[in-house]
Design an enzyme around this catalytic site. Sequence first.
Site, PDB file in Angstrom:
ATOM      1  N   HIS A 187      -1.373 -55.498  39.883  1.00  0.00           N
ATOM      2  CA  HIS A 187      -0.427 -56.512  40.340  1.00  0.00           C
ATOM      3  C   HIS A 187      -1.010 -57.917  40.336  1.00  0.00           C
ATOM      4  O   HIS A 187      -0.271 -58.895  40.414  1.00  0.00           O
ATOM      5  CB  HIS A 187       0.115 -56.158  41.735  1.00  0.00           C
ATOM      6  CG  HIS A 187      -0.829 -56.369  42.859  1.00  0.00           C
ATOM      7  ND1 HIS A 187      -1.560 -55.355  43.420  1.00  0.00           N
ATOM      8  CD2 HIS A 187      -1.171 -57.477  43.546  1.00  0.00           C
ATOM      9  CE1 HIS A 187      -2.300 -55.824  44.401  1.00  0.00           C
ATOM     10  NE2 HIS A 187      -2.091 -57.117  44.502  1.00  0.00           N
ATOM     11  N   ASP A 203      -2.239 -48.938  40.321  1.00  0.00           N
ATOM     12  CA  ASP A 203      -2.411 -50.376  40.569  1.00  0.00           C
ATOM     13  C   ASP A 203      -3.798 -50.844  40.157  1.00  0.00           C
ATOM     14  O   ASP A 203      -4.428 -51.640  40.847  1.00  0.00           O
ATOM     15  CB  ASP A 203      -2.147 -50.721  42.035  1.00  0.00           C
ATOM     16  CG  ASP A 203      -1.965 -52.231  42.227  1.00  0.00           C
ATOM     17  OD1 ASP A 203      -1.458 -52.884  41.306  1.00  0.00           O
ATOM     18  OD2 ASP A 203      -2.354 -52.744  43.287  1.00  0.00           O
ATOM     19  N   SER A 227      -6.909 -58.954  46.842  1.00  0.00           N
ATOM     20  CA  SER A 227      -6.474 -57.917  45.902  1.00  0.00           C
ATOM     21  C   SER A 227      -7.439 -57.808  44.733  1.00  0.00           C
ATOM     22  O   SER A 227      -7.757 -58.802  44.084  1.00  0.00           O
ATOM     23  CB  SER A 227      -5.090 -58.237  45.354  1.00  0.00           C
ATOM     24  OG  SER A 227      -4.105 -58.042  46.315  1.00  0.00           O
TER      25      SER A 227
END
Length: 544
Positions: free
Chosen positions: A146, A176, A255
Amino acid sequence: MEKITWRSLFKTGVVLLTVFTLAACNAFPSFLEALPFVKSSEPSPNLQEATPVAQKNIPTPTAVAPGASGVLAAYEGTLEQVYQKVNPSVVSIRVVSQVSAVPQSFPDFPFFFDPFGNLPDTPQIQEGQGSGFVWDKEGHIVTNNHVVEGADKIEVTFSDGYVVPAELIGTDPYTDLAVIKVDVSADRLVPVTLADSSQVQVGQLAIAIGNPFGLSNTMTVGIVSATGRTLPAGETRYSIPEVIQTDAPINPGNSGGVLVDAQGNVMGVTAAIESTTRSNAGIGFVIPSIIVRKVVPSLIANGKYEHAWLGITGTSLTPAVAKAMKLDEEQRGALIIEVAKDSPADKAGLRGSTEEVKLDGSTAMVGGDVIVAINGEPTQTIEDVIAYLATKTNVGDQVNITILRDGKEKTVSVTLEARPSSKQTASATSGQVYLGISGVVLDEALVEGLNLPKDTTGILIQRVQADSPADKAGLRGGTRPVSINGRMVLAGGDVILAIDDQAITSLKDLQDVLAQHSPGDVVNVTILRNGRERTVEVTLEARP
């Protein structure tokens, strides 16, 4: 992670240091021995003695127990050494994307600027930030899918400030994970060392390093709060198993960064948080190294990863459901709710649930096969099934699945296939037509936990399949994972209340309504969005 889940995550935290009492001193030796790096508590010879200053009426400070300073020094030394080891491996990632302009004002009125619902299509430039880490000496860097999804430009900044462009090598939305590559000299690349996440224990030290809010080279500290969590996989209908939960502060920008142990080995990739404020609330989620180790080499070699696929949806068997199926209330396993047509499970003859019952005011489907073991390994929950398939099987493997059917145990042999792409699958399908959503039936706990109006019934949309009838009609899936009574769901999606004035309170209701229609039929779907009811026209299509 953005919002509270898959878009830029994480923020600098404060390490809480405990003042140890004399009664706890007996525990110090074993703690010290467990720490890999010990900082000397001897005073530095370069320090000058401070000149005393006369003061009055100042309370005498509480004495620190003997040995406490040594424990503190050892703890600090461990963190310093971990940072020195891991920080050169962690990079900051900047992405630039071209997106269609979407009005930011009046979010509850998506057609405010155009009564016909046409949004401006003038492209805009959007920037995002995340983290990543060096995988090998060839320049491969691992991050979250993402973080780089849809990026037109990717830029990597190393810990020393060196900036270099990167190219996308491979992505896997189901875990992911993504791999990018930089062209730099090998001496600038410091690959990480992976830990075995299957051996991670609750309570052990957990250290996050990343780029929270664009603050590069940030380290925060906590513990492993839980293991074996299951996290929704981005914009797919699948889940990531064996996720690690931590209270190490994680914020937007973390992230793709790392969560490491006290030896500086990577336990997993920081990916999501649960929060109502889009910043750290003490609940962070980390993709485990056991998944990373399996997926990343395939992304480097092939640009993708093929997941072993069984072809079922299911739920964990509860005492109430077991009782409704005339099973021992202590029986555990994974109850099959639905079997995908022409899937490995379908070809092997596994059966989904066909009987609808009321349990605690909610509708539940029962009667399907209950998976109690795979290749002799017990499966007490649906999460156990997902974890086994993800970590211990590959496409083409033959597995022996032990099931309970009509109260009797039997073993079925299934040959696993590659998971079909999202364009090849649709969750809510029936007969000739499909809607193109996956969802969960609302119960009292979900209604309360999601702050929905009391007595709301319907199906909370979790995912909307790209280019499906639901997608074309503008139906919305969930955007942020939340835990309600230990159950992970995606909040923020539309709630389907009715179709053509027929109330939808269960999956069977939805299937029955769709079964009455043919491709091309237009149905009026009543939904609850942002607390308001509205009706959306959906043109049904033939299921793919």
